[in-house]
Write an enzyme that holds these catalytic residues in place. Structure first.
Site, PDB file in Angstrom:
ATOM      1  N   ARG A 234       0.853  -1.187   0.000  1.00 20.07           N
ATOM      2  CA  ARG A 234       0.000   0.000   0.000  1.00 20.07           C
ATOM      3  C   ARG A 234       0.887   1.235   0.000  1.00 20.07           C
ATOM      4  O   ARG A 234       1.929   1.275   0.673  1.00 20.07           O
ATOM      5  CB  ARG A 234      -0.916   0.030   1.241  1.00 20.07           C
ATOM      6  CG  ARG A 234      -2.113  -0.910   1.167  1.00 20.07           C
ATOM      7  CD  ARG A 234      -3.132  -0.492   0.111  1.00 20.07           C
ATOM      8  NE  ARG A 234      -4.288  -1.369   0.040  1.00 20.07           N
ATOM      9  CZ  ARG A 234      -4.404  -2.412  -0.776  1.00 20.07           C
ATOM     10  NH1 ARG A 234      -3.417  -2.731  -1.602  1.00 20.07           N
ATOM     11  NH2 ARG A 234      -5.508  -3.135  -0.789  1.00 20.07           N
ATOM     12  N   GLU A 263      -2.969   7.722  -4.265  1.00 19.51           N
ATOM     13  CA  GLU A 263      -3.485   7.150  -5.516  1.00 19.51           C
ATOM     14  C   GLU A 263      -5.008   7.236  -5.636  1.00 19.51           C
ATOM     15  O   GLU A 263      -5.551   7.087  -6.732  1.00 19.51           O
ATOM     16  CB  GLU A 263      -3.048   5.685  -5.666  1.00 19.51           C
ATOM     17  CG  GLU A 263      -3.711   4.729  -4.687  1.00 19.51           C
ATOM     18  CD  GLU A 263      -3.277   3.281  -4.893  1.00 19.51           C
ATOM     19  OE1 GLU A 263      -2.063   3.016  -4.952  1.00 19.51           O
ATOM     20  OE2 GLU A 263      -4.167   2.416  -4.989  1.00 19.51           O
ATOM     21  N   HIS A 295      -1.150   0.076  -9.588  1.00 19.18           N
ATOM     22  CA  HIS A 295      -1.828  -0.842  -8.650  1.00 19.18           C
ATOM     23  C   HIS A 295      -2.386  -2.057  -9.407  1.00 19.18           C
ATOM     24  O   HIS A 295      -3.595  -2.310  -9.402  1.00 19.18           O
ATOM     25  CB  HIS A 295      -2.943  -0.114  -7.875  1.00 19.18           C
ATOM     26  CG  HIS A 295      -3.326  -0.828  -6.615  1.00 19.18           C
ATOM     27  ND1 HIS A 295      -3.712  -0.170  -5.464  1.00 19.18           N
ATOM     28  CD2 HIS A 295      -3.367  -2.151  -6.308  1.00 19.18           C
ATOM     29  CE1 HIS A 295      -3.995  -1.054  -4.519  1.00 19.18           C
ATOM     30  NE2 HIS A 295      -3.789  -2.276  -5.016  1.00 19.18           N
TER      31      HIS A 295
HETATM   32  P1  NAD Z   1      -0.882 -11.229   4.639  1.00 22.81           P
HETATM   33  O1  NAD Z   1      -1.872 -10.774   5.660  1.00 22.81           O
HETATM   34  O2  NAD Z   1      -0.907 -12.645   4.209  1.00 22.81           O
HETATM   35  O3  NAD Z   1       0.609 -10.892   5.164  1.00 22.81           O
HETATM   36  C1  NAD Z   1       0.967  -9.716   5.810  1.00 22.81           C
HETATM   37  C2  NAD Z   1       2.157 -10.032   6.724  1.00 22.81           C
HETATM   38  O4  NAD Z   1       2.638  -8.788   7.250  1.00 22.81           O
HETATM   39  C3  NAD Z   1       1.791 -10.926   7.909  1.00 22.81           C
HETATM   40  O5  NAD Z   1       2.708 -12.004   8.006  1.00 22.81           O
HETATM   41  C4  NAD Z   1       1.909 -10.001   9.115  1.00 22.81           C
HETATM   42  O6  NAD Z   1       2.283 -10.659  10.309  1.00 22.81           O
HETATM   43  C5  NAD Z   1       2.982  -9.028   8.631  1.00 22.81           C
HETATM   44  N1  NAD Z   1       2.997  -7.741   9.322  1.00 22.81           N
HETATM   45  C6  NAD Z   1       1.946  -6.993   9.741  1.00 22.81           C
HETATM   46  N2  NAD Z   1       2.388  -5.855  10.331  1.00 22.81           N
HETATM   47  C7  NAD Z   1       3.741  -5.896  10.280  1.00 22.81           C
HETATM   48  C8  NAD Z   1       4.764  -5.013  10.727  1.00 22.81           C
HETATM   49  N3  NAD Z   1       4.491  -3.868  11.343  1.00 22.81           N
HETATM   50  N4  NAD Z   1       6.056  -5.374  10.507  1.00 22.81           N
HETATM   51  C9  NAD Z   1       6.370  -6.549   9.892  1.00 22.81           C
HETATM   52  N5  NAD Z   1       5.425  -7.430   9.451  1.00 22.81           N
HETATM   53  C10 NAD Z   1       4.140  -7.095   9.641  1.00 22.81           C
HETATM   54  O7  NAD Z   1      -1.080 -10.254   3.396  1.00 22.81           O
HETATM   55  P2  NAD Z   1      -0.599 -10.465   1.894  1.00 22.81           P
HETATM   56  O8  NAD Z   1      -1.618 -11.242   1.145  1.00 22.81           O
HETATM   57  O9  NAD Z   1       0.802 -10.938   1.884  1.00 22.81           O
HETATM   58  O10 NAD Z   1      -0.684  -8.969   1.335  1.00 22.81           O
HETATM   59  C11 NAD Z   1       0.013  -7.919   1.994  1.00 22.81           C
HETATM   60  C12 NAD Z   1      -0.607  -6.590   1.601  1.00 22.81           C
HETATM   61  O11 NAD Z   1      -0.338  -6.363   0.219  1.00 22.81           O
HETATM   62  C13 NAD Z   1      -2.147  -6.580   1.702  1.00 22.81           C
HETATM   63  O12 NAD Z   1      -2.578  -6.169   2.976  1.00 22.81           O
HETATM   64  C14 NAD Z   1      -2.554  -5.596   0.642  1.00 22.81           C
HETATM   65  O13 NAD Z   1      -2.683  -4.311   1.224  1.00 22.81           O
HETATM   66  C15 NAD Z   1      -1.388  -5.594  -0.329  1.00 22.81           C
HETATM   67  N6  NAD Z   1      -1.719  -6.171  -1.636  1.00 22.81           N
HETATM   68  C16 NAD Z   1      -1.533  -5.390  -2.752  1.00 22.81           C
HETATM   69  C17 NAD Z   1      -1.812  -5.914  -3.998  1.00 22.81           C
HETATM   70  C18 NAD Z   1      -1.631  -5.080  -5.254  1.00 22.81           C
HETATM   71  O14 NAD Z   1      -2.287  -5.341  -6.263  1.00 22.81           O
HETATM   72  N7  NAD Z   1      -0.722  -4.107  -5.264  1.00 22.81           N
HETATM   73  C19 NAD Z   1      -2.252  -7.237  -4.126  1.00 22.81           C
HETATM   74  C20 NAD Z   1      -2.424  -8.006  -2.973  1.00 22.81           C
HETATM   75  C21 NAD Z   1      -2.146  -7.462  -1.732  1.00 22.81           C
END
Ligand code: NAD
Length: 343
Positions: A234, A263, A295
């Site tokens: 994000r 964005e 995105h």
């Molecule tokens: P997920 O929930 O599977 O993984 C997130 C990880 O981040 C978890 O392991 C969590 O413990 C860790 N985390 C949370 N806070 C933290 C911190 N302060 N420091 C270190 N680690 C921390 O999520 P995901 O499926 O891997 O996706 C991650 C993010 O990517 C989503 O929340 C979404 O916002 C974004 N995303 C963007 C797109 C895109 O098209 N650009 C696509 C999918 C997801």
């Protein structure tokens, strides 16, 4: 159930219609959800949202007054929804917790490789019939130290790929992920160690109060000179202005971003005929050491298919009085009692 899908894209319409199989009465509209477009939700039970939709407290209150009971976002991230307000109002919120982590991971790797191998400058040179090599010397991923911040679904796929490339992978996560790290010769370390030791850092965390602006002037000062940063999670994980200043100073050598802090109302739409009034975004787009995509890390046929199916599955479960389980975002309240919730 009657539903309206805001911000629906041509590429997902057919998939949603097919997954729905005439079970629910779904109106697909391309407009973003804002106060100006909220009337489309009148008489609907559910709103199917997208990350560019506004689901702040005033909108949620208005939706509740209009009789909406459910909100399902066609995304993993829920930072565009005021979950706490939804909970107070008794609106049920669901997301798509996992659709194709490979899609996000492969996009991060695509940005990483394109930057490491100067693919964009090379393409620009080719358009000028300039076949010289002087400015195109790149770096391998092999033997580089790469930090992954957030080893969730996407981060794990990134670790797998980087391990295959022969990189030295460092991982930071608030959870203990050391077992997973063992499988991919990665090492779980502190955030500071990631900052101090990585040649490339890639971010895969959700946007929340602990991650907002986790990349700022102070954290950048701890990074190696010439670091490359990748963000497909994000935009607001980065303090965009401070990141841009560090790029200008060459503290950051290259930047790959699929998301941008400001964005909203810009990304996902064609602004070629109504230019955007955002000097920082303009500067980021034009900078030769930045690769910005709109995105689209999630945007694969494989992901769109699963998003459509799981969106309909959320509606099915709510209609039959059940919680959506893993997709439930109602602050754990429903997850703990997953069966037969009263709608
Ligand atoms: P997920 O929930 O599977 O993984 C997130 C990880 O981040 C978890 O392991 C969590 O413990 C860790 N985390 C949370 N806070 C933290 C911190 N302060 N420091 C270190 N680690 C921390 O999520 P995901 O499926 O891997 O996706 C991650 C993010 O990517 C989503 O929340 C979404 O916002 C974004 N995303 C963007 C797109 C895109 O098209 N650009 C696509 C999918 C997801």
């Amino acid at each position: 159930m009657k539903a309206v899908a805001y911000s629906s894209k041509i590429c997902e319409k057919e998939l949603l219609i097919k997954a729905n199989n005439k079970k629910h009465d779904i109106t697909l509209i391309s407009n973003r959800l804002t106060l100006d477009t909220i009337s489309y939700a009148k008489g609907k039970d559910a709103v199917l949202a997208f990350p560019c939709d506004d689901l702040s407290a005033p909108i949620l209150n208005r939706l509740k007054e209009m009789g909406v009971k459910y909100i399902s976002t066609r995304s993993t991230g829920t930072d565009h929804i005021d979950i706490e307000e939804a909970r107070k109002l008794g609106l049920k919120v669901g997301n798509i917790p996992s659709y194709s982590p490979e899609s996000g991971a492969e996009h991060a790797i695509a940005l990483m490789l394109s930057l490491s191998r100067n693919i964009l400058p090379a393409h620009k040179q080719m358009l000028e019939y300039d076949f010289s090599l002087t400015n195109l010397v790149g770096n391998t991923i092999r033997n580089k130290t790469i930090g992954i911040v957030g080893l969730g679904r996407t981060g794990k796929e990134v670790a797998k790929i980087l391990n295959a490339f022969g990189a030295k992978v460092l991982v930071n996560d608030i959870e203990d992920v050391s077992d997973y790290c063992l499988s991919y010769r990665a090492r779980q370390v502190s955030f500071d160690t990631i900052l101090n030791e990585s040649d490339i850092i890639t971010f895969h965390v959700p946007l929340n109060e602990s991650t907002r602006h986790m990349v700022n002037a102070q954290t950048i000062s701890k990074m190696k000179d010439g670091v490359t940063l990748i963000n497909v999670s994000r935009g607001a994980i980065f303090n965009s202005k401070e990141v841009f200043d560090s790029l200008q100073d060459e503290k950051i050598s290259k930047l790959g971003m699929d998301v941008y802090e400001f964005e909203h109302n810009v990304f996902f739409f064609n602004h070629s005929k109504n230019p955007i009034n955002d000097p920082l975004l303009r500067a980021l787009i034009q900078h030769s050491r930045i690769l910005l995509t709109p995105h689209m890390a999630f945007l694969t046929e494989e992901a769109l298919q699963v998003i459509a199916e799981k969106t309909i599955s959320n509606l099915d479960l709510w209609e039959s009085g059940q919680c959506v389980g893993e997709a439930c975002c109602c602050n754990k309240i429903c997850v703990d009692t997953p069966k037969a919730l009263s709608a």
